[in-house]
Design an enzyme around this catalytic site. Sequence first.
Site, PDB file in Angstrom:
ATOM      1  N   THR A 183      -5.367 -50.503  -3.421  1.00 22.55           N
ATOM      2  CA  THR A 183      -6.305 -49.986  -4.690  1.00 22.55           C
ATOM      3  C   THR A 183      -6.401 -51.194  -5.809  1.00 22.55           C
ATOM      4  O   THR A 183      -5.608 -52.369  -5.694  1.00 22.55           O
ATOM      5  CB  THR A 183      -5.247 -48.829  -5.410  1.00 22.55           C
ATOM      6  OG1 THR A 183      -5.285 -47.887  -4.285  1.00 22.55           O
ATOM      7  CG2 THR A 183      -5.874 -48.689  -6.762  1.00 22.55           C
ATOM      8  N   THR A 214      -0.655 -48.386  -9.122  1.00 24.04           N
ATOM      9  CA  THR A 214      -1.134 -48.416  -7.664  1.00 24.04           C
ATOM     10  C   THR A 214       0.393 -48.132  -6.921  1.00 24.04           C
ATOM     11  O   THR A 214       1.330 -48.687  -7.528  1.00 24.04           O
ATOM     12  CB  THR A 214      -1.557 -49.940  -7.152  1.00 24.04           C
ATOM     13  OG1 THR A 214      -1.700 -49.912  -5.812  1.00 24.04           O
ATOM     14  CG2 THR A 214      -0.621 -51.157  -7.704  1.00 24.04           C
ATOM     15  N   GLY A 266      -5.269 -38.702  -5.128  1.00 26.96           N
ATOM     16  CA  GLY A 266      -4.016 -39.272  -5.480  1.00 26.96           C
ATOM     17  C   GLY A 266      -4.291 -39.379  -7.070  1.00 26.96           C
ATOM     18  O   GLY A 266      -4.595 -38.733  -7.740  1.00 26.96           O
TER      19      GLY A 266
HETATM   20  N1  ASP Z   1      -2.204 -45.022  -5.763  1.00 28.26           N
HETATM   21  C1  ASP Z   1      -3.501 -44.602  -4.640  1.00 28.26           C
HETATM   22  C2  ASP Z   1      -3.579 -43.278  -4.184  1.00 28.26           C
HETATM   23  O1  ASP Z   1      -2.279 -42.700  -3.943  1.00 28.26           O
HETATM   24  C3  ASP Z   1      -3.101 -45.699  -3.597  1.00 28.26           C
HETATM   25  C4  ASP Z   1      -2.917 -47.161  -3.905  1.00 28.26           C
HETATM   26  O2  ASP Z   1      -2.450 -47.341  -5.088  1.00 28.26           O
HETATM   27  O3  ASP Z   1      -2.935 -47.914  -3.039  1.00 28.26           O
HETATM   28  O4  ASP Z   1      -4.458 -42.858  -3.828  1.00 28.26           O
END
Ligand code: ASP
Length: 333
Positions: free
Chosen positions: A202, A253, A232
């Site tokens: 992300t 993230t 998310g």
């Molecule tokens: N936090 C993001 C999610 O859960 C994923 C990520 O940070 O890579 O959608």
Amino acid sequence: MSRRPRCRYSTCPVVITLGLFVMTTVNVAAQQKAPSYAIAIHGGAGSAPENDEDRSSREAGLEQALSAGELILKDGRSSLDAVEAVIRVMEDLPQFNAGRGAVFNAAGGHELDASIMDGRDRSCGAVAGVRTIRHPITLARHVMTDTRHVLLVTDGAESFADELGDAIERVSNEWFSTDQQRKNLQKAQAFREMPDGFRIGTVGCVAIDSQGNIAAGTSTGGLTNKRFGRVGDSPVVGAGTYADNSTCGVSCTGVGEDFIRHAVAYNIAARMEYLGESVEEAVRATLRHPSHRTSGGVIAVSKAGNIVMDFNTDGMNRAAADSNGRREILVGK
Ligand code: ASP
């Protein structure tokens, strides 16, 4: 006849000069402590680079995005503009899980989420589950500025984008399909025991500008092999993104479900406000809470321009710069 008392110390002028020098030096140091702008960005937490090529491409992406943000802040423009510009750059880079490089969901498609927040008045906007938006962060900003709502999802967000016409660039859902992410989906589906958070990337940005205004934003394709319809933390204000001029800005993230459960981004700002913690203390305490399992990383910038980039995973792609000359680009540990 009374004589004017003389300075007891024959070295008086020297003492005064020295005193003035020390005061000036302390003052200059204090001024240096508060940069006129500061910026932090992340390109996801989770995996360390697989090889040198992987490392260099992550570093190059971070460099390009950081430079875009610095240029805007140096020019005296707003932190909101910087955050949007940085994230737009990263949304076009296939090495990050946002926009072009978005992961596949379990149904073999892409659903993208983003949010942005303005620390001046806590106004914010977000989109979730969008499928044809090249730059979800820009659509999120329009939700903030052009509607009375905070979060628009799926078809509702897409039809809002239709209304905005040329302001929002559209692409087919296949445009987000990269070979790398297809391989990641295959791996995630083959090794069923692998956590869904496998290879996350992300993107996010937090900045404070020369007016003292803080902004934060986050954009993602979510988790590889996520269920169709899963959302998310990234578009959830208070979980994945938060900004308040009186404390700090935050972008997160990691495994989004953890960040939603513990309202991570807001929790950091709240610890600063209610407990008087520094931004470093608040981030550390939140990411390493003894009973809250939160797998991932955080970038935060305080109202004093202090930058924190912390994580509890194998690595985080991250970069930072400020007007005092700090500049760093870090991948992995
Ligand atoms: N936090 C993001 C999610 O859960 C994923 C990520 O940070 O890579 O959608």
